[in-house]
Design an enzyme around this catalytic site. Sequence first.
Site, PDB file in Angstrom:
ATOM      1  N   SER A 179       6.727  -4.369  11.884  1.00 30.71           N
ATOM      2  CA  SER A 179       6.792  -5.527  10.980  1.00 30.71           C
ATOM      3  C   SER A 179       8.193  -6.099  10.966  1.00 30.71           C
ATOM      4  O   SER A 179       9.183  -5.365  11.169  1.00 30.71           O
ATOM      5  CB  SER A 179       6.390  -5.119   9.563  1.00 30.71           C
ATOM      6  OG  SER A 179       6.641  -6.164   8.627  1.00 30.71           O
TER       7      SER A 179
ATOM      8  N   TYR B  62       7.646   1.461   3.054  1.00 26.09           N
ATOM      9  CA  TYR B  62       6.960   0.701   4.108  1.00 26.09           C
ATOM     10  C   TYR B  62       7.974   0.099   5.077  1.00 26.09           C
ATOM     11  O   TYR B  62       7.834   0.220   6.304  1.00 26.09           O
ATOM     12  CB  TYR B  62       6.096  -0.386   3.487  1.00 26.09           C
ATOM     13  CG  TYR B  62       5.343  -1.225   4.493  1.00 26.09           C
ATOM     14  CD1 TYR B  62       4.166  -0.749   5.070  1.00 26.09           C
ATOM     15  CD2 TYR B  62       5.804  -2.483   4.869  1.00 26.09           C
ATOM     16  CE1 TYR B  62       3.471  -1.507   5.999  1.00 26.09           C
ATOM     17  CE2 TYR B  62       5.116  -3.247   5.799  1.00 26.09           C
ATOM     18  CZ  TYR B  62       3.950  -2.758   6.360  1.00 26.09           C
ATOM     19  OH  TYR B  62       3.270  -3.508   7.285  1.00 26.09           O
TER      20      TYR B  62
END
Length: 284
Positions: free
Chosen positions: A146, A159
């Site tokens: 990401s 995350y």
Amino acid sequence: MTRSRTRYGSALVTGASGGIGAAFARRLAAEGSALVLVARDGTRLAALAAELERDHGTVVETLPADLADPAGLERAAARLADPDRPVDLLVNGAGVLGGIGPLARRDPAELAHGLALNTGALVRLTRAALPGMLARGHGGVVNVSSVMGFLPAPGGAPYAAAKAFATSFSESVHGEVCWNGVHVTALCPGSTGGTRLHRSAGHRESGRLGRLLDVDDVARDALDAVAAGRPVCVPGADYRWRVAMSRILPRRLVRARYYKRWGRRLAGGPSPSADAQQPRSAGP
């Protein structure tokens, strides 16, 4: 539908029941790849398999498994390592966003689950796939990371850190195996439409990082990147610019932006002072 050329004879896709994983499955099926689809939801996997077999005539195997569970993870690893059924491409698409909030208020069990899925499973499955690919002199691994891995992310620290790990891991392993015809690519999208990542964690689906990317375009860009041997793929010129700026600008300026934008909201108080935003112990 007319098939494009087949780059990978067979592919195993995790997180295939929806979102980016399903987009990879559909694009690979259109290219003529035989598929092994892995996800927790066996019903959704069966429905996708039927769709792909009907629309593309491809061979599809389903493997329902929870990759955060050691037994499920080992079933997927064993399938990747099976010499009688070689896999040319691994797409590590399974992942979980988890809750959003300060680390001090997050549930430890939830944090452990997220790390097991976002980092542990990725490493285990990559390790399972590589020996056969190296022996054959051909293969690829796409690890879904990401843009958040390049940025400070107050409220989403586990995350973001897991995605930073996924990108660094992919770049490093690519340097080990690219000399033998095997490529490893970190796919680093920004906010992507058509995924269940936010909804499955109880969040609204919105472009927290910027505009929503098209999930099919993201899968296409990643497959082009791994076939070309590019270790990092950031879809979208605007997101590539953002990543470039995060690397060029002094880190203290990058931190200042995201501490103010996200950290202040979590604190629920007045705007922190410059000294609070930039603790001297934080490093360069």
